[in-house]
Design a protein around this motif. Structure first.
Motif, PDB file in Angstrom:
ATOM      1  N   ASN A 121       9.133  -4.567   0.043  1.00  0.00           N
ATOM      2  CA  ASN A 121       9.681  -5.832   0.495  1.00  0.00           C
ATOM      3  C   ASN A 121       9.000  -6.969  -0.268  1.00  0.00           C
ATOM      4  O   ASN A 121       7.778  -6.964  -0.441  1.00  0.00           O
ATOM      5  CB  ASN A 121       9.448  -5.975   2.001  1.00  0.00           C
ATOM      6  CG  ASN A 121      10.115  -7.200   2.574  1.00  0.00           C
ATOM      7  OD1 ASN A 121       9.696  -8.319   2.325  1.00  0.00           O
ATOM      8  ND2 ASN A 121      11.143  -6.986   3.375  1.00  0.00           N
ATOM      9  N   ILE A 122       9.771  -7.943  -0.741  1.00  0.00           N
ATOM     10  CA  ILE A 122       9.210  -9.025  -1.550  1.00  0.00           C
ATOM     11  C   ILE A 122       8.182  -9.850  -0.776  1.00  0.00           C
ATOM     12  O   ILE A 122       7.187 -10.309  -1.343  1.00  0.00           O
ATOM     13  CB  ILE A 122      10.343  -9.911  -2.112  1.00  0.00           C
ATOM     14  CG1 ILE A 122      11.011  -9.174  -3.287  1.00  0.00           C
ATOM     15  CG2 ILE A 122       9.817 -11.269  -2.565  1.00  0.00           C
ATOM     16  CD1 ILE A 122      12.102  -9.952  -3.970  1.00  0.00           C
ATOM     17  N   VAL A 123       8.390 -10.035   0.508  1.00  0.00           N
ATOM     18  CA  VAL A 123       7.399 -10.759   1.313  1.00  0.00           C
ATOM     19  C   VAL A 123       6.055 -10.040   1.256  1.00  0.00           C
ATOM     20  O   VAL A 123       5.002 -10.667   1.105  1.00  0.00           O
ATOM     21  CB  VAL A 123       7.872 -10.915   2.772  1.00  0.00           C
ATOM     22  CG1 VAL A 123       6.758 -11.479   3.645  1.00  0.00           C
ATOM     23  CG2 VAL A 123       9.099 -11.813   2.837  1.00  0.00           C
ATOM     24  N   ASP A 124       6.074  -8.713   1.348  1.00  0.00           N
ATOM     25  CA  ASP A 124       4.834  -7.936   1.262  1.00  0.00           C
ATOM     26  C   ASP A 124       4.175  -8.092  -0.108  1.00  0.00           C
ATOM     27  O   ASP A 124       2.946  -8.220  -0.210  1.00  0.00           O
ATOM     28  CB  ASP A 124       5.120  -6.451   1.526  1.00  0.00           C
ATOM     29  CG  ASP A 124       5.283  -6.133   3.000  1.00  0.00           C
ATOM     30  OD1 ASP A 124       4.583  -6.756   3.824  1.00  0.00           O
ATOM     31  OD2 ASP A 124       6.111  -5.278   3.337  1.00  0.00           O
ATOM     32  N   VAL A 125       4.978  -8.069  -1.165  1.00  0.00           N
ATOM     33  CA  VAL A 125       4.433  -8.218  -2.518  1.00  0.00           C
ATOM     34  C   VAL A 125       3.785  -9.594  -2.673  1.00  0.00           C
ATOM     35  O   VAL A 125       2.685  -9.725  -3.235  1.00  0.00           O
ATOM     36  CB  VAL A 125       5.533  -8.018  -3.579  1.00  0.00           C
ATOM     37  CG1 VAL A 125       4.979  -8.245  -4.979  1.00  0.00           C
ATOM     38  CG2 VAL A 125       6.140  -6.620  -3.467  1.00  0.00           C
ATOM     39  N   ALA A 126       4.456 -10.623  -2.157  1.00  0.00           N
ATOM     40  CA  ALA A 126       3.927 -11.987  -2.257  1.00  0.00           C
ATOM     41  C   ALA A 126       2.607 -12.130  -1.498  1.00  0.00           C
ATOM     42  O   ALA A 126       1.661 -12.763  -1.982  1.00  0.00           O
ATOM     43  CB  ALA A 126       4.955 -12.978  -1.719  1.00  0.00           C
ATOM     44  N   LYS A 177      -1.889  -5.546   4.488  1.00  0.00           N
ATOM     45  CA  LYS A 177      -1.659  -4.117   4.698  1.00  0.00           C
ATOM     46  C   LYS A 177      -0.170  -3.813   4.634  1.00  0.00           C
ATOM     47  O   LYS A 177       0.647  -4.484   5.267  1.00  0.00           O
ATOM     48  CB  LYS A 177      -2.214  -3.709   6.069  1.00  0.00           C
ATOM     49  CG  LYS A 177      -2.137  -2.229   6.379  1.00  0.00           C
ATOM     50  CD  LYS A 177      -2.787  -1.960   7.741  1.00  0.00           C
ATOM     51  CE  LYS A 177      -2.747  -0.490   8.106  1.00  0.00           C
ATOM     52  NZ  LYS A 177      -3.383  -0.226   9.426  1.00  0.00           N
ATOM     53  N   ILE A 178       0.184  -2.794   3.835  1.00  0.00           N
ATOM     54  CA  ILE A 178       1.583  -2.396   3.672  1.00  0.00           C
ATOM     55  C   ILE A 178       1.732  -0.912   3.990  1.00  0.00           C
ATOM     56  O   ILE A 178       0.968  -0.081   3.483  1.00  0.00           O
ATOM     57  CB  ILE A 178       2.082  -2.645   2.233  1.00  0.00           C
ATOM     58  CG1 ILE A 178       1.951  -4.121   1.863  1.00  0.00           C
ATOM     59  CG2 ILE A 178       3.529  -2.188   2.079  1.00  0.00           C
ATOM     60  CD1 ILE A 178       2.372  -4.429   0.437  1.00  0.00           C
ATOM     61  N   GLN A 179       2.698  -0.589   4.827  1.00  0.00           N
ATOM     62  CA  GLN A 179       3.012   0.815   5.087  1.00  0.00           C
ATOM     63  C   GLN A 179       3.465   1.475   3.793  1.00  0.00           C
ATOM     64  O   GLN A 179       4.281   0.929   3.049  1.00  0.00           O
ATOM     65  CB  GLN A 179       4.110   0.933   6.144  1.00  0.00           C
ATOM     66  CG  GLN A 179       4.367   2.356   6.621  1.00  0.00           C
ATOM     67  CD  GLN A 179       3.190   2.948   7.378  1.00  0.00           C
ATOM     68  OE1 GLN A 179       2.492   2.229   8.098  1.00  0.00           O
ATOM     69  NE2 GLN A 179       2.957   4.241   7.212  1.00  0.00           N
ATOM     70  N   TYR A 180       2.930   2.684   3.534  1.00  0.00           N
ATOM     71  CA  TYR A 180       3.226   3.358   2.265  1.00  0.00           C
ATOM     72  C   TYR A 180       3.558   4.814   2.539  1.00  0.00           C
ATOM     73  O   TYR A 180       2.772   5.538   3.166  1.00  0.00           O
ATOM     74  CB  TYR A 180       2.017   3.254   1.337  1.00  0.00           C
ATOM     75  CG  TYR A 180       2.208   3.851  -0.025  1.00  0.00           C
ATOM     76  CD1 TYR A 180       3.213   3.406  -0.870  1.00  0.00           C
ATOM     77  CD2 TYR A 180       1.353   4.847  -0.489  1.00  0.00           C
ATOM     78  CE1 TYR A 180       3.375   3.945  -2.142  1.00  0.00           C
ATOM     79  CE2 TYR A 180       1.494   5.389  -1.755  1.00  0.00           C
ATOM     80  CZ  TYR A 180       2.512   4.930  -2.579  1.00  0.00           C
ATOM     81  OH  TYR A 180       2.668   5.468  -3.835  1.00  0.00           O
ATOM     82  N   LYS A 181       4.722   5.230   2.093  1.00  0.00           N
ATOM     83  CA  LYS A 181       5.210   6.583   2.369  1.00  0.00           C
ATOM     84  C   LYS A 181       5.277   6.795   3.870  1.00  0.00           C
ATOM     85  O   LYS A 181       5.445   5.837   4.636  1.00  0.00           O
ATOM     86  CB  LYS A 181       4.358   7.619   1.644  1.00  0.00           C
ATOM     87  CG  LYS A 181       4.394   7.441   0.115  1.00  0.00           C
ATOM     88  CD  LYS A 181       3.612   8.510  -0.609  1.00  0.00           C
ATOM     89  CE  LYS A 181       3.713   8.288  -2.125  1.00  0.00           C
ATOM     90  NZ  LYS A 181       2.949   9.283  -2.899  1.00  0.00           N
TER      91      LYS A 181
END
Length: 275
Positions: free
Chosen positions: A154-159, A173-177
């Motif tokens: 998600n672009i918000v997460d990347v930003a 923190k970003i959920q991954y897999k």
């Protein structure tokens, strides 16, 4: 191959945004049509994402002028904190300087549910993953690859990931897999000037020669405040916490500029004026 690289620098992202606004005015083209690869770190990463995100009709959702307006009108939403937060954080000694809530809401307002694969140009955004202790580069090229679906964020997460400057904002923190997560801080700790990362991508991924590569690298101004020896010679961990960040970020930007100036022919635009 034409590359745009935008440095980190917090609210000073207004400077490259204004330059890009002028470029769009002169060329009558959106920035995403003028460059094959757009790289950004921290505030530069947010600009890169804003310039490349699709409006749903294969057109850029925002112009550079829109981003100038974002910095001028909404900058205080990003760099603001309540009296309660100041007290709880002991002025910044025991917690991040700025809470993330207003910043997250602002990014959500601008980007919604857009994902990295929705980038119109090739986008490259730097960050650093703290648990694996590795530099992490978000690439729209990977996000668009059906074999690399785990890299479509998600672009918000990347930003939030690229701009999570230590001591200023909490790690993102970003959920991954399925059963994993990633923890990110500001990419400026290793690539405040992402031009070298973009150059490497042009060479390794796009197989371009030096003669085929043209880079427009935009900074966010130069630090002019001197750190006098007598003022810093007895600083400890607490005293160095914020000055060291400015030294690292500025030093890395200047180093990349030096390296690429030796590799590629450098043209310095020193008399550029913003009207």
């Amino acid at each position: 191959m034409k590359i745009l690289s935008i440095d980190g620098g917090g609210i000073r992202g207004l400077i490259p945004a204004m330059i890009l606004e002028k470029i769009e005015e002169i060329t009558q083209e959106p920035i995403t049509n003028l460059f094959d690869l757009i790289a950004g770190t921290s505030t530069g990463g947010i600009i890169a994402l804003g310039l490349t995100v699709d409006n749903g009709r294969k057109q850029p959702k925002y112009t550079a002028s829109d981003l100038v307006k974002l910095y001028r009108d909404k900058g205080d939403q990003i760099f603001s904190r309540s009296t309660l937060h100041k007290i709880k954080s002991l002025g910044n000694l025991r917690d991040e300087k700025y809470p993330n809530e207003k910043f997250t809401n602002l990014l959500t307002e601008y980007f919604g549910n857009a994902r990295l694969k929705d980038s119109l140009s090739n986008a490259l955004i730097t960050s650093y993953e703290t648990e694996r202790r590795i530099p992490w580069i978000f690439k729209s090229m990977h996000a668009k690859n059906p074999e690399k679906t785990d890299y479509d964020f998600n672009i918000v997460d990347v930003a939030l990931a690229t701009s999570a400057a230590p001591t200023y904002f909490e790690p993102h923190k970003i959920q991954y897999k399925e059963n994993d997560y990633l923890s990110f801080i500001d990419g400026g700790i290793y690539a405040n000037n992402p031009a070298m990362c973009a150059y490497t991508e042009a060479k390794s991924y796009f197989k371009k020669t030096d003669e085929e590569i043209k880079i427009v690298s935009l900074g966010t101004g130069h630090l002019t405040k001197r750190l006098f020896h007598d003022d810093i010679k007895d600083l400890g961990l607490v005293g160095w916490a914020q000055p060291i960040l400015s030294c690292v970020f500025d030093g890395l930007s200047e180093t990349v500029d030096y390296q690429l100036s030796k590799i590629l022919k450098k043209i310095i635009i020193s008399d550029f004026k913003l009207n």
